[in-house]
Scaffold this motif. Structure first.
Motif, mmCIF file in Angstrom:
data_model
loop_
_atom_site.group_PDB
_atom_site.id
_atom_site.type_symbol
_atom_site.label_atom_id
_atom_site.label_comp_id
_atom_site.label_asym_id
_atom_site.label_seq_id
_atom_site.Cartn_x
_atom_site.Cartn_y
_atom_site.Cartn_z
ATOM 1 N N ASP A 40 77.537 -0.786 58.753
ATOM 2 C CA ASP A 40 77.409 0.653 58.990
ATOM 3 C C ASP A 40 77.232 0.956 60.474
ATOM 4 O O ASP A 40 77.801 1.913 60.999
ATOM 5 C CB ASP A 40 76.199 1.230 58.236
ATOM 6 N N GLN A 41 76.419 0.130 61.134
ATOM 7 C CA GLN A 41 76.200 0.326 62.576
ATOM 8 C C GLN A 41 77.493 0.105 63.345
ATOM 9 O O GLN A 41 77.844 0.862 64.236
ATOM 10 C CB GLN A 41 75.134 -0.643 63.094
ATOM 11 N N PHE A 53 80.550 0.325 62.187
ATOM 12 C CA PHE A 53 81.526 1.372 61.892
ATOM 13 C C PHE A 53 81.191 2.661 62.652
ATOM 14 O O PHE A 53 82.078 3.348 63.159
ATOM 15 C CB PHE A 53 81.598 1.662 60.384
ATOM 16 N N TYR A 54 79.909 2.945 62.742
ATOM 17 C CA TYR A 54 79.481 4.136 63.495
ATOM 18 C C TYR A 54 79.989 4.055 64.943
ATOM 19 O O TYR A 54 80.517 5.026 65.482
ATOM 20 C CB TYR A 54 77.950 4.217 63.463
ATOM 21 N N CYS A 55 79.857 2.896 65.549
ATOM 22 C CA CYS A 55 80.344 2.700 66.927
ATOM 23 C C CYS A 55 81.862 2.824 66.995
ATOM 24 O O CYS A 55 82.399 3.475 67.891
ATOM 25 C CB CYS A 55 79.930 1.326 67.451
ATOM 26 N N LEU A 56 82.548 2.162 66.048
ATOM 27 C CA LEU A 56 84.017 2.215 66.037
ATOM 28 C C LEU A 56 84.486 3.654 65.957
ATOM 29 O O LEU A 56 85.412 4.066 66.650
ATOM 30 C CB LEU A 56 84.578 1.452 64.828
ATOM 31 N N GLN A 57 83.817 4.443 65.106
ATOM 32 C CA GLN A 57 84.227 5.819 64.895
ATOM 33 C C GLN A 57 84.055 6.657 66.162
ATOM 34 O O GLN A 57 84.604 7.733 66.298
ATOM 35 C CB GLN A 57 83.446 6.435 63.726
ATOM 36 N N ARG A 58 83.280 6.150 67.102
ATOM 37 C CA ARG A 58 83.135 6.874 68.363
ATOM 38 C C ARG A 58 84.059 6.309 69.439
ATOM 39 O O ARG A 58 83.919 6.627 70.613
ATOM 40 C CB ARG A 58 81.675 6.821 68.841
ATOM 41 N N GLY A 59 84.931 5.396 69.026
ATOM 42 C CA GLY A 59 85.918 4.867 69.964
ATOM 43 C C GLY A 59 85.479 3.603 70.682
ATOM 44 O O GLY A 59 86.141 3.144 71.606
ATOM 45 N N ILE A 60 84.349 3.035 70.246
ATOM 46 C CA ILE A 60 83.843 1.813 70.884
ATOM 47 C C ILE A 60 84.391 0.612 70.116
ATOM 48 O O ILE A 60 84.279 0.563 68.894
ATOM 49 C CB ILE A 60 82.296 1.804 70.840
ATOM 50 N N ASP A 61 85.002 -0.347 70.831
ATOM 51 C CA ASP A 61 85.578 -1.472 70.094
ATOM 52 C C ASP A 61 84.478 -2.391 69.570
ATOM 53 O O ASP A 61 83.323 -2.297 69.960
ATOM 54 C CB ASP A 61 86.607 -2.239 70.937
ATOM 55 N N GLU A 62 84.879 -3.281 68.673
ATOM 56 C CA GLU A 62 83.911 -4.076 67.937
ATOM 57 C C GLU A 62 83.067 -4.979 68.834
ATOM 58 O O GLU A 62 81.858 -5.092 68.658
ATOM 59 C CB GLU A 62 84.656 -4.900 66.887
#
Lengths: 481, 251
Positions: A429-430, A432-441
């Motif tokens: 979840d954490q 995915f939250y970052c990914l959804q803001r455009g931050i890569d894995e």
């Protein structure tokens, strides 16, 4: 395998950056350990008789001690007769200044990002550079000498300040304290020595940089820091080693002696070679670090970022003897692949109103095992002692382990001891939250890990915090925002 | 801007979306309503690219690109923003640090220079004003110990910072009292332009009193069974969802 596991897999399989070797001509002792070898080392270092006796005594005590089996680590038996106990880069004469130092040595340190040329250094850090068994250069010595600060290699201190060495060496970590400390006392080869006179605030960070280069060589350095009344010093330690298939032994001792109202801050970024991704090679790191808050109102603070070593066995401790003295331990220990760490702290409260604080953050990835082991002991006569311990573990993936072994021993009713422990996983979840803001894995993992370790990283001096962040990012890859 | 055709998705063996069709144009606000379990949040998650869901069939085109082929971070970089129903906590990472990382990664992905601290703070201050959020909240660890209202307001702040083309608000009204609801809605309204679009996913009509939709769609059993204007939302509020269920059963 979920996606963040895949990324972790990639990140953690990243190769060790400092794994190269330098082509240095060395002067070594023959393999094995005996009284003759100890005499050989002592002679090589042109030591006074009392020191040789001290070593021999340590060796005899060591011979009677047993290697500890209580840590939560496993490794094949070490053959102490199969190691080289002294190795020094060959130098024609003792270098008087930088021009006399083998350029290959200077290159070695420059490759590590450590310039021994003072004018090239941007930040005010004095460095003692130790390679294999000897210290090769200490910078800013003259500047420090004007304030009465002694900062030199241990060997030099033995020659130039024998009265200080004799008085304080072994006063915090006795010769027979433990198996590895006794071994170190018998065969230690160099290290750093530091004395801060009364009322002096050391104007720059003092730093020792350790590098193991030679093969089949154990590194046994010894550091002694004496802070006189009302003085202050911040001390940094960094370490790296080449990638070698066989394991290398590192057994160091650090002693800190703090007098009345003295403050010592000791920070370590440990980046010994951790072994390859299958667990082959790497440093066995058995280290005894202890500080004695001897005087009233003294303070010793340990901060460590541990990312390297195949095995880490290390418990930086404080003995709080003076009234109102204070001990702190901040640690981030990262284990990856097949690394094993059994690390933590000991806080021994003897004086009244003594305070201690332990903040330990373990991060385990791959197949590694990460254990926190800590002891808080409140002695009978310690009135109003306080301790707060916090031990957090962060797990990445499902093949690793995190363990906590707290020992709390209270003999005085007025004590207040708190212990908190948590275990968490990096959540999808954490991520995915970052990914959804455009931050890569990769960056997401680095961001979350750095956030988790923030309380400890904040304790590091500026110059070191950057290196530590880079190291965390490299160990688990990703850019740090 | 967004064109969804016959979208079907499942989680595990359970099919949740059963053929969604939806067209969203720039400047529009669409509300997606429906009873619990109708697939509203699933739709939001699938559009954002959450891995737990598997798309079985259908197409989603976003600004001429096949959205379903894009990684979640690439969707975000292309301008898809999801305001989470349950924003997660990230201890030790402040909203400021989090947003700085996000903004700079998005800029980098577009081949632009990252913002320095000064220009970042300047933009941040403007957006803070816009959504009426206090800096002390942004200095704290992301969502850690935030109240429900603070979490949602923080989501809208992030939306303001990232300036998405398409914002999907997933039950942003849940857990909010009326004052918090007004503040959040007010923030969203200020961010509306002719060139962006908003999809509001909600169970209740009350949020739509403040964010006025151009279209209202009713989702039931994974399908849009009815579409209309904001009057449809009022009708649902008055009559509940049962009549829709009956209508579907009859059909």
């Amino acid at each position: 395998m979920s996606k963040d596991n895949q990324v972790l897999e990639e990140l953690t399989s990243k190769e060790y950056e400092h794994g190269w070797t330098s082509d240095l001509e060395t002067d070594s002792a023959p393999k094995g350990l005996s009284e003759d070898i100890i005499r050989f080392i002592s002679t090589k270092k042109n030591e006074p008789e009392w020191l040789l006796d001290w070593r021999l005594d340590a060796y005899r005590q060591w011979s009677k001690l047993k290697e500890p089996t209580w840590p939560n680590i496993s490794y094949p038996a070490i053959n102490y007769q199969d190691l080289i106990y002294y190795s020094a880069p060959k130098q024609k004469a003792k270098p008087k200044n930088l021009e006399d130092i083998d350029p290959e040595l200077i290159k070695t340190f420059e490759k590590l990002g450590i310039s021994l040329t003072e004018q090239k250094r941007l930040t005010g850090i004095a460095v003692d550079a130790v390679i294999d068994s000897v210290s090769v250069a200490t910078t800013y010595k003259d500047t420090l000498a004007e304030l009465g600060i002694i900062f030199c290699s241990f060997s030099e201190a033995v020659q130039e300040h024998p009265e200080l060495v004799k008085k304080y060496m072994g006063s915090v970590v006795p010769v027979n304290d433990n198996y590895f400390a006794a071994l170190n006392a018998a065969v230690f080869t160099d290290g750093s020595f530091c004395y801060i006179p009364k009322g002096v605030r050391c104007p720059m960070e003092l730093s020792t940089y350790f590098r193991i280069n030679a093969a089949n060589t154990g590194q046994f350095e010894r550091t002694l820091i004496v802070a006189d009344e009302g003085s202050y010093v911040s001390y940094l330690e960094g370490c790296t080693a080449p990638m070698r298939d066989e394991n290398q032994l590192h057994a160091a001792v650090v002693e800190i002696y703090a007098m009345k109202d003295a403050q010592v801050k000791y920070s370590t970024v440990q980046n010994w070679y951790p072994g390859d991704k299958n667990g082959k090679g790497g440093i066995y790191n058995f280290v005894t670090k202890r500080g004695l808050c001897f005087g009233d109102g003294s303070k010793i603070s340990w901060t460590q970022v541990e990312t390297g070593s195949a095995i880490t066995w290390k418990y930086p401790s404080c003995i709080l003897k003076g009234n109102n003295s204070m001990g702190e331990f901040y640690s981030v220990a990262v284990t990856n692949n097949y690394q094993q760490a059994d690390t933590g702290s000991k806080m021994i409260h003897i004086g009244n109103n003594t305070k201690s604080r332990i903040v330990s953050k373990g991060i385990s990835a791959g197949h590694s095992q990460n254990s926190y082991r800590g002891q808080v002991k409140i002695m009978k006569r310690a009135e109003n002692a306080r301790n707060f311990s916090q031990c957090d573990s962060l797990l990445m993936g499902d093949q690793c382990g995190a363990h906590t072994f707290p020992y709390i021993d209270v003999e005085n009713k007025s004590a207040r001891v708190e212990h908190e422990a948590t275990t968490s996983k990096i959540g999808e979840d954490q991520i995915f939250y970052c990914l959804q803001r455009g931050i890569d894995e990769e960056s997401a993992v680095a961001l979350i890990v750095n956030g988790y370790a923030k309380e400890v990283l904040n304790q590091l001096p500026m110059e070191f915090a950057v290196e530590a962040q880079k190291l965390l990012a490299l160990t688990l890859e990703g850019s740090v925002g | 801007m967004l064109s969804i055709k016959n979208l079907q998705a499942k989680i595990g063996d359970k099919q949740i979306l059963n053929g969604i069709n939806l067209e969203v144009k720039a400047g529009e606000v669409h509300a997606i309503m429906g009873p619990n379990g109708s697939g509203k949040s699933t739709l939001a998650s699938v559009l954002a690219g959450r891995e737990d869901y598997e798309v079985v069939q259908g197409e989603v085109e976003f600004q001429g690109q096949n959205l379903l082929d894009m990684a979640p971070e690439d969707r975000a970089r292309a301008g898809v923003f999801l305001a989470f129903q349950y924003p997660v906590e990230i201890p030790g990472v402040s909203t400021i640090n989090f947003m700085k990382t996000a903004v700079n990664q998005i800029l980098k992905s577009r081949g632009q220079q990252p913002l320095d601290a000064v220009s970042f703070l300047k933009i941040m201050k403007e957006k803070m004003k816009l959504v009426d959020i206090d800096q002390s909240l942004l200095n704290r660890s992301l969502n850690e110990g935030f109240s429900g209202g603070e979490k949602k307001r923080n989501e809208i702040f992030q939306m303001a910072m990232l300036e998405p083309k398409l914002a999907i608000l997933d039950e942003t009204d849940s857990g909010l009292d009326i004052d918090a609801l007004k503040i959040v809605a007010h923030g969203v309204n200020k961010l509306r332009t002719k060139s962006n679009a908003v999809i509001v996913v909600t169970h209740y009509q009350r949020l739509l009193d403040y964010i006025i939709p151009d279209f209202v769609h009713v989702l039931y059993k994974g399908k849009i069974v009815k579409s209309g204007t904001k009057d449809l939302a009022l009708e649902l509020e008055a009559k509940g969802y049962d009549w829709i269920k009956d209508e579907v059963a009859v059909a």
